[in-house]
Write a protein that holds these residues in place. Structure first.
Motif, PDB file in Angstrom:
ATOM      1  N   SER A  89      12.358  14.166   5.293  1.00 50.32           N
ATOM      2  CA  SER A  89      12.119  15.536   5.714  1.00 50.32           C
ATOM      3  C   SER A  89      10.630  15.705   5.974  1.00 50.32           C
ATOM      4  O   SER A  89       9.856  14.746   5.880  1.00 50.32           O
ATOM      5  CB  SER A  89      12.590  16.525   4.635  1.00 50.32           C
ATOM      6  N   ALA A  90      10.234  16.933   6.270  1.00 53.13           N
ATOM      7  CA  ALA A  90       8.824  17.188   6.559  1.00 53.13           C
ATOM      8  C   ALA A  90       7.939  16.874   5.363  1.00 53.13           C
ATOM      9  O   ALA A  90       6.774  16.510   5.522  1.00 53.13           O
ATOM     10  CB  ALA A  90       8.644  18.642   6.976  1.00 53.13           C
ATOM     11  N   HIS A  91       8.504  17.000   4.159  1.00 47.95           N
ATOM     12  CA  HIS A  91       7.718  16.789   2.950  1.00 47.95           C
ATOM     13  C   HIS A  91       8.166  15.571   2.149  1.00 47.95           C
ATOM     14  O   HIS A  91       7.703  15.379   1.022  1.00 47.95           O
ATOM     15  CB  HIS A  91       7.791  18.028   2.051  1.00 47.95           C
ATOM     16  N   LEU A  92       9.052  14.761   2.698  1.00 46.07           N
ATOM     17  CA  LEU A  92       9.562  13.618   1.941  1.00 46.07           C
ATOM     18  C   LEU A  92       9.807  12.424   2.854  1.00 46.07           C
ATOM     19  O   LEU A  92      10.513  12.535   3.853  1.00 46.07           O
ATOM     20  CB  LEU A  92      10.874  13.995   1.238  1.00 46.07           C
ATOM     21  N   THR A  93       9.201  11.298   2.476  1.00 44.63           N
ATOM     22  CA  THR A  93       9.419  10.054   3.214  1.00 44.63           C
ATOM     23  C   THR A  93       9.813   8.963   2.232  1.00 44.63           C
ATOM     24  O   THR A  93       8.982   8.482   1.457  1.00 44.63           O
ATOM     25  CB  THR A  93       8.148   9.615   3.976  1.00 44.63           C
ATOM     26  N   PRO A  94      11.098   8.574   2.221  1.00 42.21           N
ATOM     27  CA  PRO A  94      11.524   7.497   1.326  1.00 42.21           C
ATOM     28  C   PRO A  94      11.003   6.141   1.809  1.00 42.21           C
ATOM     29  O   PRO A  94      10.792   5.938   3.008  1.00 42.21           O
ATOM     30  CB  PRO A  94      13.059   7.545   1.416  1.00 42.21           C
ATOM     31  N   PHE A  95      10.791   5.232   0.868  1.00 37.62           N
ATOM     32  CA  PHE A  95      10.454   3.866   1.234  1.00 37.62           C
ATOM     33  C   PHE A  95      10.975   2.923   0.163  1.00 37.62           C
ATOM     34  O   PHE A  95      11.222   3.318  -0.982  1.00 37.62           O
ATOM     35  CB  PHE A  95       8.932   3.692   1.409  1.00 37.62           C
ATOM     36  N   ALA A  96      11.167   1.658   0.555  1.00 40.40           N
ATOM     37  CA  ALA A  96      11.683   0.643  -0.367  1.00 40.40           C
ATOM     38  C   ALA A  96      10.548  -0.241  -0.866  1.00 40.40           C
ATOM     39  O   ALA A  96       9.612  -0.558  -0.134  1.00 40.40           O
ATOM     40  CB  ALA A  96      12.745  -0.203   0.331  1.00 40.40           C
ATOM     41  N   PHE A  97      10.636  -0.619  -2.125  1.00 37.54           N
ATOM     42  CA  PHE A  97       9.701  -1.596  -2.681  1.00 37.54           C
ATOM     43  C   PHE A  97      10.378  -2.309  -3.840  1.00 37.54           C
ATOM     44  O   PHE A  97      11.347  -1.816  -4.427  1.00 37.54           O
ATOM     45  CB  PHE A  97       8.400  -0.927  -3.156  1.00 37.54           C
ATOM     46  N   ASP A  98       9.846  -3.462  -4.181  1.00 36.98           N
ATOM     47  CA  ASP A  98      10.379  -4.275  -5.269  1.00 36.98           C
ATOM     48  C   ASP A  98       9.195  -4.750  -6.104  1.00 36.98           C
ATOM     49  O   ASP A  98       8.263  -5.366  -5.580  1.00 36.98           O
ATOM     50  CB  ASP A  98      11.146  -5.472  -4.705  1.00 36.98           C
ATOM     51  N   LEU A  99       9.201  -4.444  -7.390  1.00 42.43           N
ATOM     52  CA  LEU A  99       8.096  -4.816  -8.270  1.00 42.43           C
ATOM     53  C   LEU A  99       7.862  -6.316  -8.331  1.00 42.43           C
ATOM     54  O   LEU A  99       6.773  -6.768  -8.700  1.00 42.43           O
ATOM     55  CB  LEU A  99       8.343  -4.290  -9.688  1.00 42.43           C
ATOM     56  N   THR A 100       8.882  -7.089  -7.983  1.00 44.74           N
ATOM     57  CA  THR A 100       8.738  -8.549  -8.029  1.00 44.74           C
ATOM     58  C   THR A 100       8.381  -9.136  -6.672  1.00 44.74           C
ATOM     59  O   THR A 100       8.314 -10.351  -6.524  1.00 44.74           O
ATOM     60  CB  THR A 100      10.037  -9.198  -8.543  1.00 44.74           C
ATOM     61  N   ASP A 101       8.139  -8.287  -5.681  1.00 43.66           N
ATOM     62  CA  ASP A 101       7.848  -8.746  -4.317  1.00 43.66           C
ATOM     63  C   ASP A 101       6.590  -8.042  -3.820  1.00 43.66           C
ATOM     64  O   ASP A 101       6.645  -6.910  -3.346  1.00 43.66           O
ATOM     65  CB  ASP A 101       9.046  -8.442  -3.412  1.00 43.66           C
ATOM     66  N   GLU A 102       5.448  -8.712  -3.923  1.00 44.68           N
ATOM     67  CA  GLU A 102       4.191  -8.077  -3.538  1.00 44.68           C
ATOM     68  C   GLU A 102       4.188  -7.660  -2.080  1.00 44.68           C
ATOM     69  O   GLU A 102       3.610  -6.617  -1.727  1.00 44.68           O
ATOM     70  CB  GLU A 102       3.010  -9.004  -3.810  1.00 44.68           C
ATOM     71  N   GLN A 103       4.823  -8.428  -1.212  1.00 44.86           N
ATOM     72  CA  GLN A 103       4.815  -8.086   0.214  1.00 44.86           C
ATOM     73  C   GLN A 103       5.445  -6.722   0.447  1.00 44.86           C
ATOM     74  O   GLN A 103       4.989  -5.964   1.318  1.00 44.86           O
ATOM     75  CB  GLN A 103       5.551  -9.158   1.018  1.00 44.86           C
ATOM     76  N   SER A 104       6.480  -6.384  -0.314  1.00 46.57           N
ATOM     77  CA  SER A 104       7.124  -5.087  -0.135  1.00 46.57           C
ATOM     78  C   SER A 104       6.183  -3.949  -0.512  1.00 46.57           C
ATOM     79  O   SER A 104       6.202  -2.879   0.109  1.00 46.57           O
ATOM     80  CB  SER A 104       8.407  -5.006  -0.972  1.00 46.57           C
ATOM     81  N   VAL A 105       5.342  -4.181  -1.523  1.00 50.96           N
ATOM     82  CA  VAL A 105       4.360  -3.171  -1.922  1.00 50.96           C
ATOM     83  C   VAL A 105       3.275  -3.049  -0.856  1.00 50.96           C
ATOM     84  O   VAL A 105       2.860  -1.947  -0.494  1.00 50.96           O
ATOM     85  CB  VAL A 105       3.748  -3.528  -3.286  1.00 50.96           C
ATOM     86  N   GLN A 106       2.831  -4.185  -0.346  1.00 47.96           N
ATOM     87  CA  GLN A 106       1.811  -4.178   0.705  1.00 47.96           C
ATOM     88  C   GLN A 106       2.322  -3.467   1.957  1.00 47.96           C
ATOM     89  O   GLN A 106       1.600  -2.676   2.574  1.00 47.96           O
ATOM     90  CB  GLN A 106       1.399  -5.607   1.052  1.00 47.96           C
ATOM     91  N   ASP A 107       3.559  -3.734   2.329  1.00 53.99           N
ATOM     92  CA  ASP A 107       4.152  -3.085   3.506  1.00 53.99           C
ATOM     93  C   ASP A 107       4.211  -1.569   3.316  1.00 53.99           C
ATOM     94  O   ASP A 107       3.934  -0.798   4.256  1.00 53.99           O
ATOM     95  CB  ASP A 107       5.554  -3.629   3.770  1.00 53.99           C
ATOM     96  N   ALA A 108       4.583  -1.154   2.113  1.00 51.35           N
ATOM     97  CA  ALA A 108       4.659   0.284   1.830  1.00 51.35           C
ATOM     98  C   ALA A 108       3.283   0.930   1.937  1.00 51.35           C
ATOM     99  O   ALA A 108       3.129   2.002   2.538  1.00 51.35           O
ATOM    100  CB  ALA A 108       5.249   0.518   0.442  1.00 51.35           C
TER     101      ALA A 108
END
Length: 246
Positions: A50-69
């Motif tokens: 929504s205008a005030h909410l953007t979901p995203f995926a990440f995995d604490l065991t996958d640094e690339q997912s955090v970097q992408d976010a």
């Protein structure tokens, strides 16, 4: 700490890592209600944008997912980052060790990865997004049992040690960040015993009134965050604003 409401009223964007958990979801809802845009992170990344909410995926065991976010947030970087992740009981019901006889290196490694290393990696990629000339806060959910000074019972070895290590990392980050981000604050937060999946296996032993609903806990934590000052960098605070001894 101060009683100022200036910080949250100035926040345009926030990021919650662990937004699908009890406390994380409540924090997300309260911030959205304030009109703050929230980057809401979970392992699945599910949620309605929504205008005030953007979901995203990440995995604490996958640094690339955090970097992408973090890279995706560059278009609207947060002034507030809350790491609302953590584990007490592992999959399969493997709970905190009550005796040294129960220590298992594989279990310890997993607990440390989720409670200490994961948040450290989130900080690694989120700190560069924090504004250098505005007030900002990066906070991580910790626990009172991570206090070495306050430990009178022992037990829960991996959980206690992983939270104590997290607290040290937060202190280190606060010292380092103060050199480049004069108004940035790094802190740990103890939410109390909250009615969530993390506490469910242990709720039967709680005294009446000791269990807090997620929304109440989130409200308390935001009040604490709002009152933090530069003098509070690297410290850990309970939901009632009390300083927790290292």
């Amino acid at each position: 700490m101060t009683d100022s409401d200036d910080f949250l009223s100035s926040v345009r964007s926030a990021a919650i890592f662990g937004a699908s958990g009890g406390i994380g979801q409540a924090l997300t809802d309260l911030l959205v209600e304030r009109g703050i845009h929230v980057w809401a992170g979970s392992r699945s990344g599910n949620g309605q944008q929504s205008a005030h909410l953007t979901p995203f995926a990440f995995d604490l065991t996958d640094e690339q997912s955090v970097q992408d976010a973090a890279e995706a947030m560059g278009e609207n970087p947060p002034q507030l980052v809350i790491i609302a992740t953590g584990v007490l009981t592992l999959a399969g019901g493997i709970g905190p060790e009550r005796s040294y006889r129960k220590l298992d290196p594989a279990v310890m490694a997993e607990v440390f990865h989720l409670n200490t290393i994961g948040p450290a990696i989130i900080a690694k990629h989120m700190v560069p997004l924090l504004p250098r000339k505005e007030r900002s806060v990066l906070a991580a959910l910790s626990a009172r049992v991570g206090s070495i000074t306050d430990n009178g019972l022992g037990g829960w070895h991996s959980y206690r040690a992983s939270k104590a290590a997290l607290n040290m990392l937060l202190k280190n980050l606060a010292i380092e960040l103060a050199r480049t981000h004069k108004q940035a604050i790094i802190a740990g937060l103890h939410p109390g015993t909250v009615d969530s999946d993390l506490s469910k296996p242990f709720q039967s032993n709680l005294a009446d009134g000791q269990l807090t609903e997620p929304k109440e806990s989130a409200t308390n934590l935001l009040t604490v965050l709002n009152g933090l000052s530069a003098d509070d960098r690297g410290s850990v605070f309970a939901y009632d604003g009390q300083l927790i001894a290292p």
